[in-house]
Write a protein that holds these residues in place. Structure first.
Motif: not given
Length: 130
Positions: A23-28, A57-64, A76-87
């Protein structure tokens, strides 16, 4: 880069770890323009509940704030941050935040019929595997 990837790799070799790695490889590996297909949800008056829960839930993961609008703003504004997720993101969340994340995504599935839904399904798989 290689060191970071090795450091962030999930060391376990069980099916749960394999599911997360896939899942992580596919998303990233998803291109930014493909992620931005989610912006199509701005034009939909009634976003399916399973997609809404996933985006919140994705917002919560980003602290939003947990909202579709916040999630779409992030992509829209921060696509690199949108993808920057991990354990490690989960490690920094309070137990009640993790419970909320799990409640929002548990037993959900997204019917993958549109480009938007395809991306949301990929996000949901990441969240459930994590």
């Amino acid at each position: 880069q290689a060191f970071t990837e090795k450091l962030n790799a999930t060391p376990a070799s069980c099916s749960e770890a394999d599911r997360f790695r896939e899942a992580d490889d596919r998303f990233k590996s998803c291109a930014t323009d493909r992620l931005q297909a989610l912006l199509g949800y701005e034009k939909i008056s009634e976003v399916p509940v399973e997609v809404k829960s996933t985006l919140e839930a994705w917002c919560l993961l980003h602290g939003k704030e947990a909202s579709i609008e916040q999630c779409l703003k992030l992509v829209r504004e921060e696509p690199a941050d949108f993808k920057l997720v991990g354990m490690s993101d989960l490690n920094y969340m309070a137990p009640e935040e993790l419970d909320d994340l799990e409640k929002r995504t548990k037993d959900l599935s997204i019917v993958n019929e549109t480009k938007e839904a395809e991306v949301a399904e990929m996000m949901l798989e990441w969240l459930q595997a994590a």
